[in-house]
Enzyme design. Structure first.
Site, PDB file in Angstrom:
ATOM      1  N   SER A  34      -5.548  45.727  44.865  1.00 15.06           N
ATOM      2  CA  SER A  34      -7.025  45.430  44.445  1.00 15.06           C
ATOM      3  C   SER A  34      -8.036  46.136  45.552  1.00 15.06           C
ATOM      4  O   SER A  34      -7.697  46.415  46.647  1.00 15.06           O
ATOM      5  CB  SER A  34      -7.387  44.131  44.712  1.00 15.06           C
ATOM      6  OG  SER A  34      -8.798  43.590  44.382  1.00 15.06           O
ATOM      7  N   CYS A  45     -11.107  19.403  52.402  1.00 18.56           N
ATOM      8  CA  CYS A  45     -12.488  19.064  52.090  1.00 18.56           C
ATOM      9  C   CYS A  45     -13.201  20.271  51.637  1.00 18.56           C
ATOM     10  O   CYS A  45     -14.448  20.286  51.368  1.00 18.56           O
ATOM     11  CB  CYS A  45     -13.210  18.563  53.424  1.00 18.56           C
ATOM     12  SG  CYS A  45     -12.450  16.980  53.950  1.00 18.56           S
ATOM     13  N   HIS A  84     -11.125  45.169  46.186  1.00 23.43           N
ATOM     14  CA  HIS A  84     -12.234  44.283  46.774  1.00 23.43           C
ATOM     15  C   HIS A  84     -11.886  43.839  48.318  1.00 23.43           C
ATOM     16  O   HIS A  84     -12.672  43.490  48.869  1.00 23.43           O
ATOM     17  CB  HIS A  84     -12.350  42.843  45.871  1.00 23.43           C
ATOM     18  CG  HIS A  84     -11.284  41.857  46.270  1.00 23.43           C
ATOM     19  ND1 HIS A  84      -9.938  41.955  45.666  1.00 23.43           N
ATOM     20  CD2 HIS A  84     -11.333  40.723  46.869  1.00 23.43           C
ATOM     21  CE1 HIS A  84      -9.518  40.774  46.113  1.00 23.43           C
ATOM     22  NE2 HIS A  84     -10.101  40.139  46.936  1.00 23.43           N
ATOM     23  N   THR A 142      -5.742  39.277  40.270  1.00 20.47           N
ATOM     24  CA  THR A 142      -5.539  38.126  39.501  1.00 20.47           C
ATOM     25  C   THR A 142      -4.870  38.670  38.320  1.00 20.47           C
ATOM     26  O   THR A 142      -3.793  38.194  37.544  1.00 20.47           O
ATOM     27  CB  THR A 142      -6.734  37.018  39.027  1.00 20.47           C
ATOM     28  OG1 THR A 142      -7.068  36.339  40.291  1.00 20.47           O
ATOM     29  CG2 THR A 142      -6.461  36.071  38.203  1.00 20.47           C
TER      30      THR A 142
END
Lengths: 391, 211
Positions: A204, A327, A206, A76
């Site tokens: 990244s 949802c 992760h 990010t």
């Protein structure tokens, strides 16, 4: 062996490799100093060397020089810096036009939207049914006002790999900077900055069994970019803040641990998931490209059933996957990626993403498909649509 | 672990009650649409003398709260008169389930609307609509707000698909701002017709498309 829990959401986060932790431990308990300037004390100087070593190895994995790689807190931040940093450096000097794809992950997408509010013009390239941008359309949109093109190396949800070589070449011809978000391809799909004309790359730890909270940005030498976070002069004065040395060391170790064999094994499992689901469960659609996709991603829509219902049932079996259903999302918006590839709400509604990692095995693949068949069949029995799918 | 759903909700989600359809039901309705997200169908049988709901079934194409709410409203409405059943609110259904996350209101309210629409469908079919309000352009537009625009996931009124509405001598004419051969023209036409054709003073419904 009985299967207890199966984790197949490795695009979101991965289990840390013990060897990564081992490499990091000394940075917490033995030499926990920050990297000092060259006039600092011994521990600080040693920390400086440890950090430089991690940087050199990470840069080398991309074919880059150590001075071209900076550490950040993750994808990010890297993508924010790439877009906003270039905008800050070139917005007044060269122009205010930026091009991204419509299916970028949120760091790029939302940075672009933020820049739009500051007066930048952003073109959002549409993608085809597989998620690929049209490079001819890109070429037509490049002007002398264009300062940056940001197109992901692969997609976070459907795993489609873009032709970044062609994109990079087009940008280079027009002297436009090119950023790619390689969060989901780094170490999984070859990327060498000596061969591919790319100026900025987001990576990244992760996603590759490294620690959370550490990422990087490759910045080609000579690229015009300004820092966006104020503080000290760390990371070649491009990213302020005390360095996350344990993270950097863990990141470098995580990269060492990925092998071609592992990527081949992930691809085998991915192909098996797709093959078994397509064979065993009716009314399904593969999302993304059949070949141009990362080895660890399978994304399939199960028609006539809803994604959160599927993931909740799977959770009762201890299985973790994700869905593009509205949802399931925090914003109650259906996946912009599935909508972007020409899918409708219905296609997003029943889409499930399986992302593989080092700790998955073929037994889990078979188990997950069998469980999916059962759950989808049962949900279809109570659905007003697609009756014939029940088991 | 802070799980978003309580045990009652999960129990209804795992083992939903009264699932399925009723053949030749006295009343039926579908709320939502597959193209926009969740969808629920409700079927009822009504005892003509007492006006009590003797049987109720539902089907769901939705998330956990949609399924659980569909299940609970069948339990809450069975045996009640249609007037009592009409008054069941989302809050009551949610309370009967031990509470639903507020963010899930929009998925679960569909089941309540489904039940109400199934009752209305019964009343209209049996000439029981008491408030004989004359059908006006307003009434038509209000009903069309229940028809989803599959491209946007919002209703066809909010997304400016309704070009014009005309009500004259028991005939409704709606012009939809889409070409006739549009991908979703047929679905929209069918859904819009279903919403309008049972109005007590309406003999004919025409859904037209722009050239």
């Amino acid at each position: 062996m009985t299967i207890k829990a199966v984790y197949m959401d490795n695009a979101a986060a991965t289990r840390l490799d013990e060897e990564v932790l081992e490499a990091m431990m000394p940075c917490y308990f033995e030499n926990y100093a920050v990297a000092t300037s060259e006039f600092g004390y011994s521990q600080g100087l040693e920390a400086r060397e440890i950090l430089a070593d991690a940087r050199t190895r990470l840069a080398a994995s991309l074919g880059a020089e150590p001075g071209e790689f900076i550490f950040t807190s993750g994808s990010t931040e890297s993508s924010n810096l790439a877009l906003k940093g270039v905008a800050k450096a070139l917005g007044d000097k060269k122009g205010k036009h930026i091009i991204i794809s419509s299916i970028e992950d949120f760091p790029v997408l939302h940075s672009a939207r933020a820049l739009e509010k500051q007066g930048f013009n952003v073109d959002y390239l549409e993608v085809d049914e597989y998620g690929l941008i049209n490079t001819e359309q890109l070429a037509e949109l490049l002007t002398d006002q264009t300062i940056l093109v940001s197109i992901q190396h692969s997609n976070q949800e459907i795993g489609t790999i873009q032709d970044i070589e062609t994109i990079g070449r087009l940008c280079r011809e027009k002297k436009v900077l090119f950023h790619t978000d390689a969060t989901h391809t780094f170490t999984r799909v070859p990327l060498d900055v000596g061969k591919i004309p790319v100026d900025l790359i987001t990576v990244s730890a992760h996603t590759i069994h490294g620690p959370k909270g550490i990422g990087g940005l490759y910045i080609r030498k000579g690229t015009q970019i300004a820092k966006i976070m104020d503080g000290g002069y760390q990371e070649f004065d491009l990213r302020a803040g005390a360095e996350n040395i344990p993270g950097a060391v863990g990141f470098a170790r995580a990269v060492d641990l990925v092998s071609d064999e592992e990527n081949a094994r992930l691809k085998e499992m991915r192909d098996k998931i797709i093959e078994l689901i397509l064979a065993k469960i009716p009314h399904v659609t593969l999302n993304g490209h059949p070949e141009k996709r990362v080895p660890q991603n399978a994304n399939i829509t199960f028609h006539y059933v809803e994604g959160e219902s599927i993931t909740l049932h799977l959770d009762m079996y201890g299985i973790a996957v994700s869905t593009g259903s509205a949802c399931f999302s925090r914003s109650l918006e259906a996946s912009h990626v599935i909508m972007g590839i020409g899918g409708d709400h219905e296609r997003a509604h029943g889409s499930i993403r399986f992302t593989l990692g080092r700790y998955n095995n073929m037994e889990e693949v078979v188990h997950i498909v069998d469980t999916m068949a059962k759950i989808v069949g049962n949900l279809r029995l109570i659905s007003p649509l697609g009756k014939e799918g029940g088991v | 672990m802070a799980f978003p759903y309580n045990e009652i909700v999960l129990e209804h989600f795992r083992n939903p009650r009264n699932v399925g359809t009723i053949e030749n039901p006295d009343g039926k309705a579908t709320e939502g649409s597959p193209a926009c997200g969740d969808m629920v169908s409700v079927y009822i049988n009504v005892e003509p003398e007492t006006k009590k709901i003797t049987d109720v079934k539902f089907e769901s194409y939705g998330c956990a709260s949609n399924i659980a709410t569909g299940s609970i409203i069948t339990e809450l409405s069975k045996g009640k008169t249609i007037d009592e059943a009409k008054k069941i609110t989302w809050k009551e259904a949610s309370e009967a389930l031990g509470g639903l996350p507020p963010i899930k209101a929009h998925c679960s309210v569909l089941a309540i609307e489904g039940l109400r629409s199934a009752i209305l469908n019964y009343e209209e079919k049996h000439g029981l609509v008491t408030s004989k309000e004359a059908t006006t352009e307003e009434v038509v537009r209000k009903r069309l707000k229940r028809v989803m625009n599959p491209m946007k996931g919002l209703d066809m009124v909010a997304t400016n698909l309704v070009k014009s509405v005309e009500v004259k001598d028991g005939v409704i004419r709606v012009v939809v701002d889409l070409p006739e051969d549009h991908q979703f023209a047929a679905t929209i036409k069918e859904e819009a017709k279903e919403r309008l054709e049972n109005l007590w003073d309406i003999k004919e419904v025409n859904i037209d498309f722009v050239k």
